[in-house]
Design a protein around this motif. Sequence first.
Motif, PDB file in Angstrom:
ATOM      1  N   LEU A 379       0.833  -1.210   0.000  1.00 35.09           N
ATOM      2  CA  LEU A 379       0.000   0.000   0.000  1.00 35.09           C
ATOM      3  C   LEU A 379       0.863   1.254   0.000  1.00 35.09           C
ATOM      4  O   LEU A 379       0.538   2.248  -0.658  1.00 35.09           O
ATOM      5  CB  LEU A 379      -0.931  -0.009   1.220  1.00 35.09           C
ATOM      6  N   SER A 380       1.979   1.201   0.722  1.00 38.99           N
ATOM      7  CA  SER A 380       2.877   2.351   0.773  1.00 38.99           C
ATOM      8  C   SER A 380       3.566   2.573  -0.569  1.00 38.99           C
ATOM      9  O   SER A 380       3.663   3.709  -1.047  1.00 38.99           O
ATOM     10  CB  SER A 380       3.921   2.144   1.878  1.00 38.99           C
ATOM     11  N   LEU A 381       4.040   1.488  -1.193  1.00 43.79           N
ATOM     12  CA  LEU A 381       4.679   1.613  -2.508  1.00 43.79           C
ATOM     13  C   LEU A 381       3.696   2.155  -3.546  1.00 43.79           C
ATOM     14  O   LEU A 381       4.075   2.897  -4.453  1.00 43.79           O
ATOM     15  CB  LEU A 381       5.212   0.254  -2.960  1.00 43.79           C
ATOM     16  N   ALA A 382       2.427   1.792  -3.391  1.00 41.29           N
ATOM     17  CA  ALA A 382       1.400   2.280  -4.321  1.00 41.29           C
ATOM     18  C   ALA A 382       1.005   3.735  -4.055  1.00 41.29           C
ATOM     19  O   ALA A 382       0.336   4.361  -4.871  1.00 41.29           O
ATOM     20  CB  ALA A 382       0.164   1.384  -4.234  1.00 41.29           C
ATOM     21  N   GLY A 383       1.420   4.265  -2.894  1.00 41.88           N
ATOM     22  CA  GLY A 383       1.097   5.652  -2.559  1.00 41.88           C
ATOM     23  C   GLY A 383      -0.310   5.829  -2.034  1.00 41.88           C
ATOM     24  O   GLY A 383      -0.963   6.851  -2.288  1.00 41.88           O
ATOM     25  N   ILE A 384      -0.799   4.839  -1.291  1.00 40.00           N
ATOM     26  CA  ILE A 384      -2.162   4.884  -0.748  1.00 40.00           C
ATOM     27  C   ILE A 384      -2.110   5.331   0.713  1.00 40.00           C
ATOM     28  O   ILE A 384      -1.312   4.804   1.491  1.00 40.00           O
ATOM     29  CB  ILE A 384      -2.833   3.499  -0.867  1.00 40.00           C
ATOM     30  N   PRO A 385      -2.924   6.330   1.108  1.00 37.21           N
ATOM     31  CA  PRO A 385      -2.892   6.795   2.500  1.00 37.21           C
ATOM     32  C   PRO A 385      -3.420   5.718   3.439  1.00 37.21           C
ATOM     33  O   PRO A 385      -4.205   4.858   3.024  1.00 37.21           O
ATOM     34  CB  PRO A 385      -3.810   8.028   2.469  1.00 37.21           C
ATOM     35  N   PRO A 386      -2.971   5.719   4.721  1.00 34.76           N
ATOM     36  CA  PRO A 386      -2.128   6.739   5.355  1.00 34.76           C
ATOM     37  C   PRO A 386      -0.653   6.343   5.413  1.00 34.76           C
ATOM     38  O   PRO A 386       0.056   6.697   6.360  1.00 34.76           O
ATOM     39  CB  PRO A 386      -2.716   6.778   6.761  1.00 34.76           C
ATOM     40  N   MET A 387      -0.149   5.596   4.442  1.00 38.31           N
ATOM     41  CA  MET A 387       1.231   5.117   4.461  1.00 38.31           C
ATOM     42  C   MET A 387       2.220   6.229   4.113  1.00 38.31           C
ATOM     43  O   MET A 387       1.858   7.244   3.528  1.00 38.31           O
ATOM     44  CB  MET A 387       1.404   3.948   3.483  1.00 38.31           C
ATOM     45  N   ILE A 388       3.489   5.985   4.461  1.00 33.64           N
ATOM     46  CA  ILE A 388       4.525   6.983   4.212  1.00 33.64           C
ATOM     47  C   ILE A 388       4.698   7.237   2.717  1.00 33.64           C
ATOM     48  O   ILE A 388       5.049   8.347   2.300  1.00 33.64           O
ATOM     49  CB  ILE A 388       5.871   6.555   4.854  1.00 33.64           C
ATOM     50  N   GLY A 389       4.432   6.210   1.894  1.00 40.06           N
ATOM     51  CA  GLY A 389       4.555   6.385   0.449  1.00 40.06           C
ATOM     52  C   GLY A 389       3.608   7.435  -0.093  1.00 40.06           C
ATOM     53  O   GLY A 389       3.948   8.164  -1.034  1.00 40.06           O
ATOM     54  N   PHE A 390       2.415   7.529   0.495  1.00 39.71           N
ATOM     55  CA  PHE A 390       1.453   8.544   0.063  1.00 39.71           C
ATOM     56  C   PHE A 390       1.982   9.942   0.380  1.00 39.71           C
ATOM     57  O   PHE A 390       1.963  10.834  -0.476  1.00 39.71           O
ATOM     58  CB  PHE A 390       0.106   8.340   0.756  1.00 39.71           C
ATOM     59  N   TYR A 391       2.452  10.142   1.613  1.00 40.91           N
ATOM     60  CA  TYR A 391       2.915  11.478   1.989  1.00 40.91           C
ATOM     61  C   TYR A 391       4.160  11.866   1.194  1.00 40.91           C
ATOM     62  O   TYR A 391       4.338  13.033   0.838  1.00 40.91           O
ATOM     63  CB  TYR A 391       3.211  11.551   3.488  1.00 40.91           C
ATOM     64  N   ALA A 392       5.046  10.876   0.914  1.00 39.55           N
ATOM     65  CA  ALA A 392       6.255  11.161   0.137  1.00 39.55           C
ATOM     66  C   ALA A 392       5.884  11.662  -1.260  1.00 39.55           C
ATOM     67  O   ALA A 392       6.441  12.658  -1.748  1.00 39.55           O
ATOM     68  CB  ALA A 392       7.123   9.910   0.051  1.00 39.55           C
ATOM     69  N   LYS A 393       4.919  10.988  -1.907  1.00 35.13           N
ATOM     70  CA  LYS A 393       4.489  11.427  -3.230  1.00 35.13           C
ATOM     71  C   LYS A 393       3.768  12.773  -3.158  1.00 35.13           C
ATOM     72  O   LYS A 393       3.969  13.645  -4.019  1.00 35.13           O
ATOM     73  CB  LYS A 393       3.569  10.370  -3.859  1.00 35.13           C
ATOM     74  N   PHE A 394       2.957  12.944  -2.123  1.00 33.60           N
ATOM     75  CA  PHE A 394       2.242  14.211  -1.947  1.00 33.60           C
ATOM     76  C   PHE A 394       3.223  15.374  -1.787  1.00 33.60           C
ATOM     77  O   PHE A 394       3.013  16.458  -2.344  1.00 33.60           O
ATOM     78  CB  PHE A 394       1.329  14.123  -0.730  1.00 33.60           C
ATOM     79  N   ALA A 395       4.319  15.148  -1.045  1.00 32.46           N
ATOM     80  CA  ALA A 395       5.304  16.216  -0.790  1.00 32.46           C
ATOM     81  C   ALA A 395       5.989  16.655  -2.076  1.00 32.46           C
ATOM     82  O   ALA A 395       6.127  17.858  -2.339  1.00 32.46           O
ATOM     83  CB  ALA A 395       6.329  15.734   0.241  1.00 32.46           C
ATOM     84  N   VAL A 396       6.442  15.678  -2.901  1.00 35.80           N
ATOM     85  CA  VAL A 396       7.135  16.065  -4.138  1.00 35.80           C
ATOM     86  C   VAL A 396       6.149  16.662  -5.143  1.00 35.80           C
ATOM     87  O   VAL A 396       6.513  17.577  -5.911  1.00 35.80           O
ATOM     88  CB  VAL A 396       7.909  14.886  -4.759  1.00 35.80           C
ATOM     89  N   LEU A 397       4.912  16.176  -5.167  1.00 37.09           N
ATOM     90  CA  LEU A 397       3.906  16.751  -6.069  1.00 37.09           C
ATOM     91  C   LEU A 397       3.583  18.189  -5.682  1.00 37.09           C
ATOM     92  O   LEU A 397       3.429  19.067  -6.543  1.00 37.09           O
ATOM     93  CB  LEU A 397       2.634  15.898  -6.057  1.00 37.09           C
ATOM     94  N   GLN A 398       3.484  18.438  -4.381  1.00 34.36           N
ATOM     95  CA  GLN A 398       3.232  19.793  -3.908  1.00 34.36           C
ATOM     96  C   GLN A 398       4.380  20.724  -4.294  1.00 34.36           C
ATOM     97  O   GLN A 398       4.156  21.863  -4.725  1.00 34.36           O
ATOM     98  CB  GLN A 398       3.065  19.774  -2.389  1.00 34.36           C
ATOM     99  N   ALA A 399       5.609  20.219  -4.181  1.00 35.66           N
ATOM    100  CA  ALA A 399       6.777  21.038  -4.534  1.00 35.66           C
ATOM    101  C   ALA A 399       6.795  21.367  -6.022  1.00 35.66           C
ATOM    102  O   ALA A 399       7.097  22.504  -6.419  1.00 35.66           O
ATOM    103  CB  ALA A 399       8.060  20.299  -4.137  1.00 35.66           C
ATOM    104  N   VAL A 400       6.463  20.385  -6.854  1.00 36.23           N
ATOM    105  CA  VAL A 400       6.508  20.613  -8.293  1.00 36.23           C
ATOM    106  C   VAL A 400       5.354  21.506  -8.750  1.00 36.23           C
ATOM    107  O   VAL A 400       5.491  22.296  -9.697  1.00 36.23           O
ATOM    108  CB  VAL A 400       6.530  19.255  -9.044  1.00 36.23           C
ATOM    109  N   VAL A 401       4.209  21.442  -8.065  1.00 30.68           N
ATOM    110  CA  VAL A 401       3.090  22.344  -8.369  1.00 30.68           C
ATOM    111  C   VAL A 401       3.459  23.773  -7.993  1.00 30.68           C
ATOM    112  O   VAL A 401       3.175  24.728  -8.744  1.00 30.68           O
ATOM    113  CB  VAL A 401       1.813  21.897  -7.626  1.00 30.68           C
ATOM    114  N   ASN A 402       4.106  23.947  -6.844  1.00 27.16           N
ATOM    115  CA  ASN A 402       4.546  25.287  -6.419  1.00 27.16           C
ATOM    116  C   ASN A 402       5.545  25.887  -7.399  1.00 27.16           C
ATOM    117  O   ASN A 402       5.658  27.116  -7.503  1.00 27.16           O
ATOM    118  CB  ASN A 402       5.161  25.216  -5.020  1.00 27.16           C
ATOM    119  N   ALA A 403       6.286  25.011  -8.095  1.00 24.43           N
ATOM    120  CA  ALA A 403       7.264  25.501  -9.081  1.00 24.43           C
ATOM    121  C   ALA A 403       6.609  25.818 -10.423  1.00 24.43           C
ATOM    122  O   ALA A 403       7.283  26.286 -11.346  1.00 24.43           O
ATOM    123  CB  ALA A 403       8.365  24.467  -9.269  1.00 24.43           C
TER     124      ALA A 403
END
Length: 480
Positions: A379-403
Amino acid sequence: MNFIPPDFAPASSEIFMLIMVCVVMLADLAAGDRRYIAYLLTQTTLLGCTILTFISFSTESTRTFHGMFVDDSMADILKLMVYGTVSAVLVYSHSYISDRGMLKGEFFSLILFATLGMMVMISASHFLTLYIGLELLSLSLYALVALRRDSLVATEAAMKFFVLGALASGFLLYGMSMVYGATGTLHVSQLAQVIQSGASSKEVLVVGLVFIVAGIAFKLSAAPFHMWAPDVYQGSPTAVTLFIGSAPKLAAFGFVMRLLIEGMGEMVNDWQGMLVILAVLSMAVGNIAAIAQTNIKRMLAYSTISHMGFLLLGFISADANGYSSALFYIIAYVLMTLGTFAMIMLLCRYGFEAENIDDFKGLNKRNSWYAFITLLLMLSLAGIPPMIGFYAKFAVLQAVVNAGYIWLAVMAVLFSLIGAFYYLRIIKLMYFDDPETIEPLVSNSNVRILLSANGFAVLALGIFPQGLMGLSLYAIQNSM
């Protein structure tokens, strides 16, 4: 002229590591059949390096060896992560390598030499030290892949790894030489100043940058320089695959930070576009090709390629928030990789390699606890909440949107949805299919405890990511 000796204190952990590699080799020679001595000494070495790194930990940046070596917060934090990762790899791998006759001094000394190469890469502030660290790591990995000389598959994987690795190193070295020709310096800090002053040939610098980015992409296994990863992951002994897929990614992050961000940060408009292409190709190739795989190690190799595409999104944003998000992502990735390959080694037994996806069939009926841990990891590798993989993908996506790269974030989400298929397929096999064997999973208490902690860390850090995110931001801000 009087010789002024350099300050050895910032490099105390590297010096200790080098001494202990020699001790491990000599002790293994003297120990005879008592192979556990080399294992214990290797774990002691990692513990000693951890203590020395904690002692020298400082918020200030310290340079030594005429500015070729830097000790700062980012270096210390990455090194601590590397020690912990390598130690976990050894715990997970102990039974596996013991059953296959690999529990010997050569394995442990190569692991430590590779770790030393990672440490040098992380703290390098000069083209020479960057390259020496990279080659020390690479040569150790080539030998580790080929360690089972009786295996034709491992020998073939080692040859492919060596040939393509040498090609990538040539790209990197040629790019560095062109950058040196354009700027007249090999120091990373001086390189940034020369580029900023405009006292260099922009055309030659850009050509050199292309070769450097190509070399970095190979080491990260980013498409289209990914061709080595599936074959090496599949052909290597699973313990070596675990090592290749985890700790070196932390060192590669440090390498990119030193070379592209600190040294060539002023050329952001030039390398940003290159990273966008690499990121899109990596996410596309990795996620689409993984669907067709039946070999679990090969599937995870393509999964790695797609994750490296997500990692590059953090660098594309070109700010402290993006870099810290990328650091968070690589730590999350390493944590997930450790647990996943540990489960594969648990499914292996004497004379049997668990390399097919079908080997996960009915895992819940064989051992419900390990099936639950694997569920968390998938579930984490797939990026499904509430796993760390979800937050990791969310963080980089937020950064790239801000750019301002909204289209890139949309593409990343779409490829992530495609990638969820092959992770969810593992869950389906574990819980809804009948097992091909009813043989129980055998593991020692160390592996059970560590794997359970690994699985719950994936869950806990996804629910409470603030501490690790704050640590990542602290490491980046104190090194820029």
